[in-house]
Design an enzyme around this catalytic site. Structure first.
Site, PDB file in Angstrom:
ATOM      1  N   HIS A  14       0.859  -1.202   0.000  1.00  0.00           N
ATOM      2  CA  HIS A  14       0.000   0.000   0.000  1.00  0.00           C
ATOM      3  C   HIS A  14       0.882   1.234   0.000  1.00  0.00           C
ATOM      4  CE1 HIS A  14      -3.756   2.165   1.828  1.00  0.00           C
ATOM      5  NE2 HIS A  14      -3.058   2.977   1.037  1.00  0.00           N
ATOM      6  N   HIS A  16       1.396   4.950  -2.398  1.00  0.00           N
ATOM      7  CA  HIS A  16       1.047   5.830  -3.535  1.00  0.00           C
ATOM      8  C   HIS A  16       2.331   6.479  -4.015  1.00  0.00           C
ATOM      9  CE1 HIS A  16      -3.267   5.619  -2.400  1.00  0.00           C
ATOM     10  NE2 HIS A  16      -2.747   5.421  -1.202  1.00  0.00           N
ATOM     11  N   HIS A 194      -9.424   1.317  -1.463  1.00  0.00           N
ATOM     12  CA  HIS A 194      -9.396   1.854  -0.110  1.00  0.00           C
ATOM     13  C   HIS A 194     -10.815   1.756   0.425  1.00  0.00           C
ATOM     14  CE1 HIS A 194      -5.598   3.511  -1.344  1.00  0.00           C
ATOM     15  NE2 HIS A 194      -5.450   4.273  -0.287  1.00  0.00           N
ATOM     16  N   GLU A 197     -11.269   3.640   5.781  1.00  0.00           N
ATOM     17  CA  GLU A 197     -10.239   4.509   6.374  1.00  0.00           C
ATOM     18  C   GLU A 197     -10.986   5.611   7.140  1.00  0.00           C
ATOM     19  OE1 GLU A 197      -7.971   6.766   3.490  1.00  0.00           O
ATOM     20  OE2 GLU A 197      -6.341   7.187   4.909  1.00  0.00           O
ATOM     21  N   ASP A 275       1.924   3.949   2.925  1.00  0.00           N
ATOM     22  CA  ASP A 275       0.895   4.790   2.296  1.00  0.00           C
ATOM     23  C   ASP A 275       1.508   5.971   1.528  1.00  0.00           C
ATOM     24  OD1 ASP A 275      -1.691   5.417   1.590  1.00  0.00           O
ATOM     25  OD2 ASP A 275      -2.364   6.013   3.578  1.00  0.00           O
ATOM     26  N   ASP A 276       1.895   7.020   2.246  1.00  0.00           N
ATOM     27  CA  ASP A 276       2.481   8.216   1.628  1.00  0.00           C
ATOM     28  C   ASP A 276       3.664   8.665   2.485  1.00  0.00           C
ATOM     29  OD1 ASP A 276       0.263   8.928  -0.460  1.00  0.00           O
ATOM     30  OD2 ASP A 276      -0.811   8.528   1.402  1.00  0.00           O
TER      31      ASP A 276
HETATM   32  N1  HPA Z   1      -6.420   7.550   1.380  1.00  0.00           N
HETATM   33  C1  HPA Z   1      -7.094   7.874   0.282  1.00  0.00           C
HETATM   34  N2  HPA Z   1      -6.499   8.356  -0.796  1.00  0.00           N
HETATM   35  C2  HPA Z   1      -5.180   8.506  -0.787  1.00  0.00           C
HETATM   36  C3  HPA Z   1      -4.443   8.173   0.320  1.00  0.00           C
HETATM   37  C4  HPA Z   1      -5.093   7.665   1.464  1.00  0.00           C
HETATM   38  O1  HPA Z   1      -4.514   7.332   2.518  1.00  0.00           O
HETATM   39  N3  HPA Z   1      -3.152   8.434   0.006  1.00  0.00           N
HETATM   40  C5  HPA Z   1      -3.127   8.876  -1.256  1.00  0.00           C
HETATM   41  N4  HPA Z   1      -4.367   8.939  -1.749  1.00  0.00           N
HETATM   42 ZN    ZN Z   2      -3.589   4.860   0.538  1.00  0.00          ZN
END
Ligand code: HPA
Ligand code: ZN
Length: 333
Positions: A14, A16, A194, A197, A275-276
């Site tokens: 996971h 991006h 996703h 969240e 994630d990021d």
């Molecule tokens: N959630 C939803 N969209 C996203 C995320 C995330 O954590 N990171 C990059 N785009």
């Molecule tokens: Zn994500």
């Protein structure tokens, strides 16, 4: 523990690619593309990385991506991430990219995917890392726009394994994308999304029953509904959990309250991911360390998380087995 985590063979599922954009590289690419960043320095930019929710983050994340114009930019972005993977013993990475973030600005699908793909090929040769790509649809845009993206992806189908669904979750339920997911599966893409969240358990149900996803990105709010948890376990769907992201976006208020261990005890298959990482303060190994410390995870827990990362990857079983034996050798030592 730090060394144990550092050398543990793992996959990242996971991630991006636009979220790996470190400020230093952002300033460098902005300069060569003659684009102004609305922050005076790396320091000023980093100060803006304080978020109260997913949308706060997304606004900054899309702004950061605006300096990416040329194939070389996408190459550099991806290669920088894969170098970090090599340092962390990430043996396999499943990389999400958001084509619409770029095509909306007039950058072609071909430019985006060619840059990313070429970096993967070079990294595979140089570092022996395995990669695959997940094309994610932006859920704040229309289903029609996602259909257009699907169409644009077809000439590059051989480079794309799966489709995902990201961006602003609340108000954009999986049901909005039912038809484009059906069409994507018909083209051979594996469905992921996703879910849970910020959205409630109903969104996870929709992702399971309408999009037929084979893995859940985040999935935290599944715990709201016991029957959903049972269904996820029954269908053997893994969750790609992102501890530092959850903390940064206030999905949890404190990592000690993070549900990862509870998920594991309920029989859910969990993986740990960044994630990021450029925005949330840590690569995958830092996520492992932070959650290990917060929840006092044992080496056996860490080995299970690493095992899951390969077992629930989108690789073929033979390749999975080969990586799994690396984990077994490491964990038995
Ligand atoms: N959630 C939803 N969209 C996203 C995320 C995330 O954590 N990171 C990059 N785009
Ligand atoms: Zn994500």
């Amino acid at each position: 523990m730090e060394n144990f985590i550092k050398n543990l063979p793992k996959a990242e599922l996971h991630l991006h690619i636009e979220g790996t954009f470190e400020p230093e590289l952002m300033f460098e690419i902005a300069k060569r593309n003659n684009i102004d960043i609305p922050y005076a320095s790396v320091y000023e930019l980093k100060k803006a990385y304080a978020f109260d929710c997913l949308q706060d983050f997304l606004d900054i994340y899309y702004q950061g991506a605006e300096v990416l114009l040329h194939e070389r930019d996408f190459f550099d972005l991806t290669f920088a991430y894969l170098e970090k993977c090599a340092e962390q013993n990430v043996r396999h990475a499943e990389i999400m990219f958001d084509p619409q973030t770029h095509t909306e600005r007039g950058v072609s699908f071909e430019t985006v995917i060619t840059g990313i793909h070429k970096a993967c090929v070079v990294a595979e040769k140089e570092f022996g890392i395995s990669t695959l790509l997940i094309m994610s649809y932006l859920r704040h845009l229309s289903e029609e726009d996602a259909f257009k993206t699907l169409e644009e992806s077809l000439p590059f189908k051989k480079w794309i394994t799966a489709v995902g669904l990201d961006s602003s979750e609340k108000g954009n339920p999986p049901s909005k994308f039912k038809r484009v997911f059906e069409a994507s599966v018909a083209e051979g893409y594996i469905p992921l999304a996703h879910a849970g969240e910020e959205g409630d358990a109903d969104y996870v149900w929709e992702a399971l029953d309408l999009l037929h996803i084979v893995r859940i990105d985040h999935g935290n709010n599944s715990l709201q509904d016991e029957s959903l948890v049972r269904e996820i376990v029954k269908r053997d769907l893994a969750l790609t959990v992102c501890p530092m992201s959850n903390l940064a976006l206030k999905v949890v208020q404190d990592l000690r309250e993070h549900p990862l261990k509870k998920m594991m005890s309920l029989g859910m298959k969990v993986t740990v991911n960044s994630d990021d990482p450029a925005y949330f303060g840590g690569q995958v190994n830092q996520n492992f360390m932070a959650i290990q410390r917060a929840l006092d995870l044992s080496k056996e827990d860490l080995c299970e998380l690493a095992r899951n990362s390969f077992q629930y990857s989108l690789l073929d079983q033979k390749t999975k087995n080969s990586f799994l034996s690396e984990v077994e050798n490491y964990c038995a030592a």
